[in-house]
Design an enzyme around this catalytic site. Sequence first.
Site, PDB file in Angstrom:
ATOM      1  CD  GLN A 154     -11.663   8.829  14.006  1.00 20.42           C
ATOM      2  OE1 GLN A 154     -11.749   7.680  13.574  1.00 20.42           O
ATOM      3  NE2 GLN A 154     -11.257   9.082  15.238  1.00 20.42           N
ATOM      4  N   GLY A 164      -8.851  15.738  16.254  1.00 18.38           N
ATOM      5  CA  GLY A 164      -7.809  16.144  15.306  1.00 18.38           C
ATOM      6  C   GLY A 164      -6.873  17.075  16.059  1.00 18.38           C
ATOM      7  CB  ALA A 165      -3.189  16.959  16.567  1.00 22.21           C
ATOM      8  CG  ASP A 172      -3.064  12.591  16.739  1.00 19.98           C
ATOM      9  OD1 ASP A 172      -3.216  11.854  15.749  1.00 19.98           O
ATOM     10  OD2 ASP A 172      -3.959  13.314  17.209  1.00 19.98           O
ATOM     11  CG  ASN A 215      -2.174   9.998  12.135  1.00 15.96           C
ATOM     12  OD1 ASN A 215      -2.673  11.011  12.615  1.00 15.96           O
ATOM     13  ND2 ASN A 215      -2.634   9.463  11.011  1.00 15.96           N
ATOM     14  NE  ARG A 259      -8.779  11.938  22.112  1.00 17.80           N
ATOM     15  CZ  ARG A 259      -8.874  11.737  20.782  1.00 17.80           C
ATOM     16  NH1 ARG A 259      -9.242  12.727  19.986  1.00 17.80           N
ATOM     17  NH2 ARG A 259      -8.631  10.547  20.261  1.00 17.80           N
TER      18      ARG A 259
HETATM   19  O1  MRU Z   1      -8.915  10.447  17.489  1.00 22.24           O
HETATM   20  P1  MRU Z   1      -8.821  11.606  16.539  1.00 22.24           P
HETATM   21  O2  MRU Z   1      -9.953  11.668  15.568  1.00 22.24           O
HETATM   22  O3  MRU Z   1      -8.595  12.908  17.265  1.00 22.24           O
HETATM   23  O4  MRU Z   1      -7.504  11.316  15.709  1.00 22.24           O
HETATM   24  C1  MRU Z   1      -7.119  12.231  14.727  1.00 22.24           C
HETATM   25  C2  MRU Z   1      -5.910  11.850  13.976  1.00 22.24           C
HETATM   26  O5  MRU Z   1      -5.286  10.853  14.239  1.00 22.24           O
HETATM   27  C3  MRU Z   1      -5.450  12.829  12.927  1.00 22.24           C
HETATM   28  O6  MRU Z   1      -4.872  12.177  11.861  1.00 22.24           O
HETATM   29  C4  MRU Z   1      -4.421  13.783  13.550  1.00 22.24           C
HETATM   30  O7  MRU Z   1      -4.922  14.344  14.736  1.00 22.24           O
HETATM   31  C5  MRU Z   1      -4.025  14.863  12.629  1.00 22.24           C
HETATM   32  S1  MRU Z   1      -5.330  16.016  12.354  1.00 22.24           S
HETATM   33  C6  MRU Z   1      -4.739  17.215  11.327  1.00 22.24           C
END
Ligand code: MRU
Length: 366
Positions: free
Chosen positions: A214, A50-51, A255, A265, A92
């Site tokens: 997720q 999550g960003a 993201d 995203n 990442r």
């Molecule tokens: O691969 P992830 O689980 O890190 O991806 C997360 C997302 O795409 C979320 O929607 C994004 O980071 C926003 S979190 C507030």
Amino acid sequence: MKVFDIAPVKFIEGKMLILDQTKLPGEEVYIEAINKEDVWDAIYHLKVRGAPAIGVAAGYGLYISVRDYQAETADEFAAYVKETADYLNTSRPTAVNLSWALKRMVKVMEEYLAGCADALEMGEALPEERKIHWVKEVLRMEAEKIHKEDEEACFAMGEYGLSLLKPGMGILTHCNAGTIATAKYGTCLAPIHLGQQRGYDFKVFADETRPLLQGARLTAWELNKNGVDVTLICDNMASIVMKKGLIDAVVVGCDRMAANGDGANKIGTSGVAILAKEYGIPFYMYVPTSTIDLDTPTGAEIEIEQRKGEEIYKMWYEKPMAPEGIKTFNPAFDVTDNKYITAVITEKGIVYPPYDVNLRKIKENE
Ligand code: MRU
């Protein structure tokens, strides 16, 4: 544990603790990160994801990775901090909060050292070991600031987001942009959590979000834990729930949002946005200003993380669900074109098109 006691990253008595999200929903386990390799691994393997949470992890992660480094001079120490930041930044590629937080950490260090250089010119030299001591303090305080600011930003997004929603609404969400993806509350799940406290009685539909689930493992768990009415659906069911009139709004996280409002995203988000447009449903993207990247002109320039194909056909199953070695295509994110985004919710307010003008205004007003 109650949902808001569960933070993705905790910094307690000098220890960096990371909730291992790969173990959810079965186990709520924290692991301690003690060096840069641990931090890199936790981000790379989505133990913390999550960003905004990645940004928080980067801040503390950089601090704990450098605090025991023995250097003769502050310049040598600073060079090690920069090298470590560059290393963590490779964990990442898509979420801009990673590089944003690391750049912020390096910047405060450089500003402090520039202040030391000015003091030296005025004849007030600080011994090198004191300078190194204070650089470490500056880094720790900046990491704590990033953490605190994100919590405040999420709360503010919750309030702004709630102003767009009405009690009893059906809401579709994709991936997890909730409390465990941020410092607290979440971005797009913040209004849902707030609404829950205020009796809004939302009916939430969570896309499972293949391939890493997720939505199923994290969003369904998090909302359920907070008592929200949540229904899990497979990603390919978004159209039917929209057509049946069960969805009044779509809320998603982001993201990296480019300067023109294209938003990367979790993979599958852009398809949901296109469907929402077809069915006349507002599509809201929640983007803290830390996730707006004005240096990236459009979505076409956003680097999309590619992951191993095994995640698609092997990882969640007792036996492979496709021939061993099958060719796969497994991008972790996609870009939603700005034309599909009804509004962008930031901690400073709600942004409407034209995004190329209005995002710059809100970001540069930081
Ligand atoms: O691969 P992830 O689980 O890190 O991806 C997360 C997302 O795409 C979320 O929607 C994004 O980071 C926003 S979190 C507030």
